[in-house]
Design an enzyme around this catalytic site. Structure first.
Site, mmCIF file in Angstrom:
data_model
loop_
_atom_site.group_PDB
_atom_site.id
_atom_site.type_symbol
_atom_site.label_atom_id
_atom_site.label_comp_id
_atom_site.label_asym_id
_atom_site.label_seq_id
_atom_site.Cartn_x
_atom_site.Cartn_y
_atom_site.Cartn_z
ATOM 1 N N ARG C 57 48.645 59.217 111.098
ATOM 2 C CA ARG C 57 47.409 58.647 110.539
ATOM 3 C C ARG C 57 46.691 59.665 109.653
ATOM 4 N NH1 ARG C 57 42.754 56.028 114.352
ATOM 5 N NH2 ARG C 57 44.118 54.229 114.170
ATOM 6 N N LYS C 71 53.583 64.111 108.410
ATOM 7 C CA LYS C 71 52.881 65.370 108.674
ATOM 8 C C LYS C 71 53.834 66.491 109.038
ATOM 9 C CE LYS C 71 48.863 62.899 110.264
ATOM 10 N NZ LYS C 71 47.874 62.725 111.323
ATOM 11 N N ASP C 204 42.484 59.984 120.938
ATOM 12 C CA ASP C 204 41.734 60.607 119.857
ATOM 13 C C ASP C 204 41.664 59.620 118.697
ATOM 14 O OD1 ASP C 204 40.611 62.444 118.033
ATOM 15 O OD2 ASP C 204 42.623 62.876 117.283
ATOM 16 N N SER C 207 43.626 60.347 115.399
ATOM 17 C CA SER C 207 45.085 60.215 115.383
ATOM 18 C C SER C 207 45.470 58.777 115.670
ATOM 19 C CB SER C 207 45.710 61.114 116.446
ATOM 20 O OG SER C 207 45.107 62.377 116.438
#
Lengths: 204, 223, 272
Positions: C57, C71, C204, C207
């Site tokens: 994300r 990522k 979280d 994320s």
């Protein structure tokens, strides 16, 4: 106020089946005052490659000139047009060069590759590339556009349906944004032609 | 030396989105059940919807401590109203009461963004939408909260309300059937959850119609 | 120097808009927000190498701007690097170092070492005093064995058997701290990394979306893109919605595109 909201803008690019659409609003304002109602934010780089620049208009135009200069140098040196992916990397590099004093500009890039595969991409003002498979948006109306596109997007649309979806998403989004609007400017690009249309929208 | 101010704020934002749609003989009120602060989720199952009267349902996002206080205050007022008038408050009356309650705290507002949905005296759906200090309007549909900017354009597109300037006045209620309205609400929440980090977990839908009140639930993304 | 040489820079940052932007900032203009990768990134050492993991994300404030970004960046054939922080910085810094490593390999003809990548990264980040905001988890296997490092935006580094970074680092670390042990097998390692990333994804808000995993062993690597998609969209309307009003078009211009002409080289080259 954020400097991105000084002139106001809305940009969207969406992928269809072997085609793509890129669209923008037509307003140029100075904060809440409208200055021009036929402003062009989308520019054609070559036959099948377009770039829309949202954000501060002065930076958008400067950046566009630099990009065209670099693209022409490339054409002279290589005797061919840039691939959309290559162009996106060029834009990203030019933006990241000014990491600590950026152009206040968020680009949207859309193009068709040589194999007629659509490519769309957006970046933040320092060149963080986001390659999406469905749609990308930018500008002051970006949140509204995200909502509208997320609800309306369908995969593998034909050119005419794609045009209708992009136009509806654009117009309903800019109507909820004070800083963009006054109709729309839509390019639909298929392997055989570029269809440029000007949309009627609310004039307030 | 300049006076140092404590960097403390009495407000927090717990996120979440609310939607209400009014139809000819029904009203749909919906909200997600996520409560969060900053980047963390406080709970995945907190109802933002409060049934204030038989035909008035309030959905509020913003600061849930303020929302709770506001709901309690309105419930108390409603109880007194019932004792005095021996009837339930109507939705338009509750709407005015809510506006007054919010404006009463004009300079230390309840940090609550409300949508009030219900049925009016004719059994027609009604939706009232508010700002934090009590400005309100009767509309055909509305959305408030963290995902409202994502939701509103699609509702506009599908339900385009008539201009309030039209003469003779045109009814603001939406032309959809009850099932269509519920489907639309589910679609907009699924879409908002994709892009708004504060909206998610579960969708709570309250449907008011002539038969009474019905609750429906749908799971949303939990990331 | 010609004008063209000025306009086509060789490299390095350009600061010529800084004064203007400072002037705007002094006039009360808000500084722009950049795209961040809110992020949970992790890495661990298992019995035959290193496993890296990341969510997918990217956010800009409260809005998700990319639901499936990458990522885990390539550094060298035997080294990968997870990035958290400002998206442009993580992307640029890993790209730059990976090209330096490639050049170094051409020069020496040997496999890159993880410490080389580590030193190049920390040198760059330290020299920018934290303004290049990249928080990295660097992992790889070289002649000296498996290595895992974390690098902070200011240039400090850690060497650890298991590491987490980003806004979901606490959620992920809670999984590692309770379940990590030395000498995990490949499958156990992947499972643990996936679980740690999922913990970040669910707990979280920065994320989300999918789990990417990269397994690096001696002389071999495996990039498992979208190894797990734990959160699919929950509702798609069965009926196709319609638009009550078609868009009104004021003007249409059609530009036909010419077929690309293939130039076939003639048999004889032209003679001067």
């Amino acid at each position: 106020m954020s400097i991105f909201e000084y002139n106001g803008s809305a940009l969207i690019a969406m992928v269809g089946k072997n085609c793509f659409a890129i669209a923008s609003d037509r307003r140029l304002g100075v904060q809440l005052q409208t200055v021009a109602t036929d402003f062009k934010r989308i520019n054609q780089v070559h036959d099948r490659l377009f770039i829309g620049l949202s954000g501060l208009a002065t930076d958008a135009q400067t950046l566009y000139q630099r990009l065209m200069f670099r693209h022409k140098l490339y054409q002279l040196r290589e005797e061919r047009d840039m691939k959309p992916e290559t162009f996106a990397s060029l834009v990203s590099a030019i933006l990241y060069e000014k990491r600590f004093g950026p152009y206040f500009c968020q680009p949207v890039i859309a193009g068709l590759s040589d194999e007629d595969r659509p490519f769309i991409c957006t970046m933040d003002s320092i060149g963080a590339k986001e390659l999406a498979k469905d749609f990308v948006v930018a500008g002051t109306a970006s949140e509204s556009l995200y909502g509208a596109c997320e609800a309306m997007f369908k995969p593998d649309m034909e050119a005419e349906e794609l045009f209708e979806i992009v136009s509806q998403a654009l117009l309903s989004s800019v109507d909820r944004d004070c800083l963009s609007g006054w109709g729309g400017h839509v390019f639909v690009v298929t392997p055989t032609e570029v269809k440029e249309r000007i949309l009627k929208g609310r004039m307030d | 030396m300049t006076k140092q101010h404590a960097n403390w704020s009495p407000y927090d934002n717990n996120g979440g989105s609310c939607v209400a749609i009014a139809g000819a003989n029904y009203c749909v009120i919906a909200a997600d059940t996520r409560m969060s602060t900053g980047y963390s989720i406080l709970t995945r199952d907190y109802s933002k919807i409060c049934k204030l009267a038989d035909k008035a349902v309030l959905a509020s996002s913003g600061f849930q401590a303020d929302v709770k206080a506001l709901q309690k205050h309105l419930a108390a007022k409603h109880l007194i109203y019932q004792h005095q008038h021996n009837k339930q408050m109507s939705c338009p009356a509750m709407a005015q009461l809510l506006s007054n309650t919010l404006y009463y705290k004009r300079f230390f507002p309840y940090y609550a963004f409300n949508v009030l949905g219900g049925l009016d005296s004719e059994g027609k759906g009604c939706v009232f939408t508010y700002d934090a200090v009590g400005s309100y309007e009767r509309v055909g549909y509305s959305s408030q909260g963290s995902g409202s900017t994502l939701i509103i354009p699609f509702l506009d597109n599908q339900l385009k309300s008539p201009s309030p300037l039209l003469l003779p006045a045109v009814d603001a209620v939406t032309p959809l059937s009850e099932a269509e309205a519920i489907d639309l609400v589910k679609t907009v929440f699924a879409s908002a959850t994709e892009r708004d980090i504060y909206t998610g977990d579960r969708l709570e839908i309250v449907v008011l119609n002539a038969d009474g009140t019905r609750y429906e639930y749908m799971e949303l993304r939990k990331d | 120097m010609s004008q063209a040489a000025i306009d086509v820079p060789k490299g390095g940052f350009s600061f010529d808009l800084c004064r203007r932007n400072d002037m705007l900032a002094k006039k009360g203009v808000q500084q722009p927000s950049y795209r961040k990768t809110g992020t949970t990134i992790v890495g661990l050492i298992f019995q035959d190498g290193v496993i890296l993991g990341a969510d997918t994300r990217a956010t800009e404030g409260p809005i998700v701007c990319d639901k499936n970004c990458e990522k885990i960046h390539y550094m060298a054939p035997n080294i990968y690097c997870c990035g958290a922080g400002t998206a442009a910085d993580t992307e640029a810094v890993t790209d730059m170092v990976s090209s330096q490593l490639q050049l170094h390999r051409y020069h020496t003809g040997r496999e890159s070492r993880v410490v080389t990548a580590l030193t190049l990264l920390k040198k760059h980040l330290f020299s920018y005093q934290g303004h290049v905001s990249a928080a990295l988890v660097l992992g790889g296997v070289d002649v000296t064995g498996p290595h895992l490092h974390t690098i902070y935006p200011h240039g400090s580094t850690d060497t650890l058997p298991f590491a987490t970074m980003g806004s979901g680092s606490l959620a992920a670390m809670s999984i590692f701290e309770s379940k990590y042990k030395e000498g995990l097998t490949r499958d156990e390692g992947i499972k643990l990394v996936t679980e740690a990333i999922c913990s970040g994804i669910f707990n979280d808000l920065g994320s989300g979306s999918n789990v990417d995993v990269c397994v690096i062993t001696k002389g071999h690597k495996e990039y498992l893109r979208n190894h797990l998609s734990p959160t699919p969209r929950t509702y798609v309307s069965a009926k196709d919605y319609t638009f009550s009003k078609k868009t009104e078009v004021l003007l249409t211009k059609i530009i036909p595109l010419t077929e690309k002409v293939e130039v076939i080289e003639a048999g004889d080259a032209m003679e001067e």
